[in-house]
Write a protein that holds these residues in place. Structure first.
Motif, mmCIF file in Angstrom:
data_model
loop_
_atom_site.group_PDB
_atom_site.id
_atom_site.type_symbol
_atom_site.label_atom_id
_atom_site.label_comp_id
_atom_site.label_asym_id
_atom_site.label_seq_id
_atom_site.Cartn_x
_atom_site.Cartn_y
_atom_site.Cartn_z
ATOM 1 N N UNK A 195 73.005 65.707 21.450
ATOM 2 C CA UNK A 195 73.551 64.770 20.192
ATOM 3 C C UNK A 195 72.889 63.418 20.446
ATOM 4 N N UNK A 196 72.000 63.121 21.741
ATOM 5 C CA UNK A 196 71.609 61.673 22.229
ATOM 6 C C UNK A 196 70.433 61.246 21.817
ATOM 7 N N UNK A 197 70.523 59.805 22.536
ATOM 8 C CA UNK A 197 69.267 59.367 21.797
ATOM 9 C C UNK A 197 67.755 59.884 21.909
ATOM 10 N N UNK A 198 67.307 60.427 22.984
ATOM 11 C CA UNK A 198 66.860 61.947 23.145
ATOM 12 C C UNK A 198 66.822 63.462 22.979
ATOM 13 N N UNK A 199 66.118 63.982 22.365
ATOM 14 C CA UNK A 199 66.112 65.349 22.535
ATOM 15 C C UNK A 199 64.539 65.750 23.576
ATOM 16 N N UNK A 200 65.589 67.079 24.822
ATOM 17 C CA UNK A 200 64.270 67.573 25.450
ATOM 18 C C UNK A 200 63.744 68.045 25.180
ATOM 19 N N UNK A 201 62.017 67.871 25.034
ATOM 20 C CA UNK A 201 61.082 68.561 24.518
ATOM 21 C C UNK A 201 60.701 69.704 24.927
ATOM 22 N N UNK A 202 60.544 69.576 26.579
ATOM 23 C CA UNK A 202 60.121 70.465 26.995
ATOM 24 C C UNK A 202 60.654 69.972 28.904
ATOM 25 N N UNK A 203 60.242 71.049 29.470
ATOM 26 C CA UNK A 203 60.546 70.470 31.168
ATOM 27 C C UNK A 203 60.473 71.829 32.040
ATOM 28 N N UNK A 204 59.892 71.347 33.365
ATOM 29 C CA UNK A 204 59.389 71.980 33.848
ATOM 30 C C UNK A 204 59.108 71.088 35.424
ATOM 31 N N UNK A 205 58.087 72.159 36.821
ATOM 32 C CA UNK A 205 58.452 71.709 37.842
ATOM 33 C C UNK A 205 57.819 70.311 37.803
ATOM 34 N N UNK A 206 56.711 69.837 37.278
ATOM 35 C CA UNK A 206 56.253 69.023 37.100
ATOM 36 C C UNK A 206 56.453 67.656 36.584
ATOM 37 N N UNK A 207 56.796 67.984 34.845
ATOM 38 C CA UNK A 207 56.857 67.248 33.698
ATOM 39 C C UNK A 207 58.219 67.150 33.314
ATOM 40 N N UNK A 208 59.162 66.614 32.364
ATOM 41 C CA UNK A 208 60.025 66.794 31.347
ATOM 42 C C UNK A 208 59.407 65.649 30.394
#
Length: 528
Positions: A195-208
């Motif tokens: 419920x924080x300021x940002x949403x995590x849209x995608x996460x991987x070994x190279x970038x989030x």
């Protein structure tokens, strides 16, 4: 660097109790998510995106931006303010019962309402899973949590702990959706719901990739429209990425020589080095059970011989500051116990007297142990510099051994190292976090040191003191005992640096001793 950026150390509200009851800052203003998206590079890894398993700077960077805690540290302050909570306070005189009331209308980024049951679930879950790489150790003082209604959470502590608000304002206090996170196991699908300021849209070994959470309710005002974190394997590659404009800023992972070089360079005007406060420290740990390092006279001889100024100048390129106590500058109760006791420059005559007093007539043989895979490549160079200083005195025969971190941790746990290095990034900006983990019950040093005066007298008393300023005298006594008995020798206190394109602003509000890197404070203008 165009100029040295100074941060304001004064708290934003006059006292912890007032801040947590009434709040400060902008109240319930929601971040709008305006401006350009920002791209950030770093070489730090994120060990976990599940708050029950992450207890490292990279993971907490993510937690602080994706998850809410009941209270949080506002920019430029070490005093927590309400975040998901409307108010929080101790309801007893012994700092054992802590009550929080949630704000109205809180919800997670998936639309689920955030209630007191989610808060209880989050803390109970971290303790139940008790992941070896997680923050459960910070919550060990919890006895039980009650939720009399959807808006109220009551924490009951086993022993008095006035630092509990700071602990839950850290990444350890991240609130997760009980419908999304199992009670007894970690989430492993690479997703995060907060419920924080940002949403995590995608996460991987190279970038989030992060976007602004439109459901967020809290004091943060967002000054960008999103953040992308790119992960680099090489410090050199990261340096070139920011210079070439492939990222807008670089944080955590640039080599000290690169920071110093960028700071001193007459650049084309496209990059800037922003410096901020930090409470990160580096210490030598001395094994009090070792046949050589266990002799107090040997430890005193080391303390009289080590030249921090040379270490800071020659190895760290002045990107850190000499540290003369276990509690760093900027933290309540800081003293200069080691400076007062051993001076700032080598005193070989006093070192020799201490060594001979310990019954050692020749040279003291010592091995200094390092692990650059955890503390960076400068760690080996730093210990080589210290060994050289010890040997140049004519009193020591010191050498350095370096091993991978997993082997290093096993050696520390087995008590096999006479001298080893220990870096420390605080969980919260209070002297308790620089003393209890090192000298309290079940401490992390495993160096055989046990001071009854500290562990069973001073530290329990300071933990129970709600007025942190009133605990200064006791903390200064702890620092002096450590200087006299030498279970550790503090070496340096870090600074925080971010290198950015000149289109980036607001970084000075992300670099302070709270260790919270605030995505939402960073803004970017278009390149000309």
């Amino acid at each position: 660097m165009r100029k040295r950026d100074q941060l304001l150390a004064a708290p934003l509200c006059a006292g912890l109790a007032a801040a947590l009851l009434a709040g400060c800052g902008s109240g319930d203003d929601e971040g709008a998510g305006v401006g350009e998206p920002v791209v950030m590079g770093m070489t730090d890894t994120i060990q976990s995106i599940d708050p029950a398993a992450g207890y490292d700077p990279g993971s907490w960077l993510l937690f602080n931006n994706v998850f809410q805690s009941l209270i949080s540290f506002p920019k430029g302050s070490t005093t927590p303010q309400p975040e998901a909570a409307k108010s929080c306070t101790f309801t007893d005189d012994s700092s054992k019962v802590y009550r929080c009331t949630l704000k109205d209308g809180l919800e997670f980024s998936n639309g689920d309402p955030l209630t007191s049951k989610d808060v209880k679930h989050s803390f109970d879950r971290t303790l139940r899973i008790n992941d070896k790489n997680g923050p459960a150790v910070m919550l060990a003082g919890l006895d039980k949590i009650q939720t009399p209604n959807d808006k109220t959470v009551v924490f009951h502590l086993k022993t008095p702990d006035a630092t509990f608000p700071m602990k839950i304002a850290s990444g350890a206090g991240s609130i997760v959706d009980r419908k999304e996170y199992p009670a007894d196991k970690l989430r492993t699908d690479g997703k995060a719901i907060g419920s924080g300021v940002y949403k995590l849209d995608s996460y991987g070994t190279k970038q989030a990739v992060f976007s602004v959470n439109p459901s967020y309710k809290g004091p943060a005002k967002v000054k960008n429209s999103g953040m992308t974190m790119k992960f680099y394997d090489s410090q050199t590659t990261l340096k070139h990425a920011v210079q070439d404009g492939k990222v807008d800023l670089a944080y955590r992972g640039l080599a000290n020589k690169d920071i110093a070089g960028l700071d001193q360079a007459v650049d084309s005007g496209r990059t800037q080095v922003v410096e901020g406060d930090s409470a990160e420290t580096m210490n030598l740990v001395l094994n009090t059970k070792d046949p050589v390092a266990g002799k107090l006279g040997v430890r005193k001889a080391m303390a009289y011989t080590i030249d921090r100024a040379a270490l800071v100048r020659d190895v760290y390129q002045r990107t850190v500051e000499p540290l003369f106590s276990i509690v760093p500058a900027g933290i309540t109760g800081h003293s200069t116990a080691f400076f007062d006791t051993y001076g700032s420059r080598p005193q070989h005559d006093k070192a020799e007297a201490a060594l001979r007093g310990a019954g050692i007539q020749g040279k003291a043989k010592l091995t200094l142990w390092s692990t650059p895979t955890r503390y960076g490549p400068d760690t080996d160079a730093a210990l080589q510099e210290i060994a050289q200083q010890l040997n140049s005195s004519g009193l020591f025969d010191a050498k350095v051994k370096s091993v991978p971190f997993d082997q290093y941790e096993k050696g520390v746990a087995a008590g096999k190292y006479p001298v080893y290095v220990k870096g420390w990034v605080p969980d919260y900006p209070d002297p308790d976090n620089f003393t209890q983990p090192f000298f309290g019950k079940g401490n992390v040093l495993n160096n055989g040191y046990d001071s009854a005066r500290i562990a069973r007298g001073l530290l329990p008393r300071t933990a129970a003191e709600p007025d942190r300023g009133a605990a200064k005298k006791d903390y200064r006594e702890v620092q002096q005992i450590v200087a006299d008995e030498l279970p550790v020798i503090p070496l340096w206190q870090g600074k925080q640096y971010a290198v950015a394109r000149d289109t980036v602003s607001g970084l000075e509000w992300t670099l302070d001793s709270s260790t919270v890197f605030r995505f939402w404070e960073i803004s970017k203008s278009s390149e000309e």
